[in-house]
Design an enzyme around this catalytic site. Structure first.
Site, PDB file in Angstrom:
ATOM      1  N   ASN A 116      -7.559  12.188  17.066  1.00 34.49           N
ATOM      2  CA  ASN A 116      -7.401  11.136  16.075  1.00 34.49           C
ATOM      3  C   ASN A 116      -7.196  11.748  14.682  1.00 34.49           C
ATOM      4  O   ASN A 116      -6.335  11.325  13.928  1.00 34.49           O
ATOM      5  CB  ASN A 116      -8.643  10.241  16.103  1.00 34.49           C
ATOM      6  CG  ASN A 116      -8.413   8.891  15.504  1.00 34.49           C
ATOM      7  OD1 ASN A 116      -7.396   8.269  15.727  1.00 34.49           O
ATOM      8  ND2 ASN A 116      -9.384   8.430  14.748  1.00 34.49           N
ATOM      9  N   ILE A 125       0.465   4.835  13.239  1.00 36.05           N
ATOM     10  CA  ILE A 125      -0.409   5.056  14.396  1.00 36.05           C
ATOM     11  C   ILE A 125      -1.806   4.852  13.822  1.00 36.05           C
ATOM     12  O   ILE A 125      -2.319   5.704  13.109  1.00 36.05           O
ATOM     13  CB  ILE A 125      -0.236   6.473  14.991  1.00 36.05           C
ATOM     14  CG1 ILE A 125       1.224   6.749  15.348  1.00 36.05           C
ATOM     15  CG2 ILE A 125      -1.159   6.651  16.196  1.00 36.05           C
ATOM     16  CD1 ILE A 125       1.827   5.807  16.375  1.00 36.05           C
ATOM     17  N   PRO A 126      -2.397   3.687  14.070  1.00 33.05           N
ATOM     18  CA  PRO A 126      -3.529   3.204  13.267  1.00 33.05           C
ATOM     19  C   PRO A 126      -4.888   3.870  13.526  1.00 33.05           C
ATOM     20  O   PRO A 126      -5.850   3.230  13.956  1.00 33.05           O
ATOM     21  CB  PRO A 126      -3.572   1.717  13.615  1.00 33.05           C
ATOM     22  CG  PRO A 126      -3.065   1.659  15.017  1.00 33.05           C
ATOM     23  CD  PRO A 126      -2.006   2.736  15.102  1.00 33.05           C
ATOM     24  N   CYS A 127      -4.980   5.151  13.210  1.00 34.91           N
ATOM     25  CA  CYS A 127      -6.250   5.849  13.374  1.00 34.91           C
ATOM     26  C   CYS A 127      -7.308   5.289  12.426  1.00 34.91           C
ATOM     27  O   CYS A 127      -8.509   5.465  12.665  1.00 34.91           O
ATOM     28  CB  CYS A 127      -6.080   7.358  13.198  1.00 34.91           C
ATOM     29  SG  CYS A 127      -5.332   7.845  11.651  1.00 34.91           S
ATOM     30  N   HIS A 128      -6.888   4.576  11.384  1.00 34.46           N
ATOM     31  CA  HIS A 128      -7.856   3.965  10.470  1.00 34.46           C
ATOM     32  C   HIS A 128      -8.649   2.847  11.149  1.00 34.46           C
ATOM     33  O   HIS A 128      -9.696   2.456  10.653  1.00 34.46           O
ATOM     34  CB  HIS A 128      -7.147   3.428   9.211  1.00 34.46           C
ATOM     35  CG  HIS A 128      -6.141   2.364   9.472  1.00 34.46           C
ATOM     36  ND1 HIS A 128      -4.842   2.662   9.848  1.00 34.46           N
ATOM     37  CD2 HIS A 128      -6.225   1.015   9.435  1.00 34.46           C
ATOM     38  CE1 HIS A 128      -4.178   1.528  10.002  1.00 34.46           C
ATOM     39  NE2 HIS A 128      -4.991   0.513   9.765  1.00 34.46           N
TER      40      HIS A 128
END
EC number: 2.1.1.63
Length: 160
Positions: A116, A125-128
């Site tokens: 991540n 790529i929504p690692c948040h």
């Protein structure tokens, strides 16, 4: 030889450096630059211009998914994790454990966290959207304050 192009997008939470080829975006990362260095110009490759436009729509609350071409650069495991990240819906969160379970490797929580953290396609790529199992915000390469802002932004846009 493949030519690499760079473009800066000035988001509400800082400069985002977009890097790509004429075919696909390979990096979207927050930068600590004080101001934009690479403006959107007439000769900007269409894929970078489209990424710029879609990021702008996202930050204005008009876009929840991204459709421009991008490419992952990482190990097979990292790519699996990054694909799984895309399944976390807009304005929601999941834990590192949830992500490990979703890829069929419940014990890989730390490896999932590591993958991540190596995501080079921030926001897209929504690692948040990944938080700790206890519900607390944990690790974000762009800074926890940005992670918190992004999550609150998505929630506010979804509620409207």
């Amino acid at each position: 030889m493949i030519q690499i192009h760079k473009l800066d997008y000035e988001s509400p939470i800082g400069i985002i450096e977009i890097i790509g080829t004429s075919e696909a975006i390979c990096s979207i990362l927050f930068s600590e630059k004080g101001k934009k260095e690479n403006p959107l110009l007439a000769d900007t490759p269409p894929v970078l211009a489209e990424c710029y436009t879609q990021l702008d729509e996202y930050f204005k609350g008009k876009r929840q998914e991204f459709t421009f071409p991008y490419q992952f650069e990482g190990t097979d495991f990292q790519k699996i994790v990054w694909e799984a990240l895309k399944e976390i819906p807009y304005a929601t969160t999941g834990s590192y454990k949830d992500l490990a379970v979703s890829i069929g490797n419940e014990k890989a929580i730390r490896a999932v966290g590591n993958a991540n953290g190596k995501n080079k396609l921030s926001v897209v790529i929504p690692c948040h959207r990944v938080i700790g199992s206890n519900g607390k915000l944990t690790g974000y390469a762009g800074g926890l304050w940005r992670k918190e802002w992004l999550l609150q932004h998505e929630k506010a846009c979804k509620d409207n």
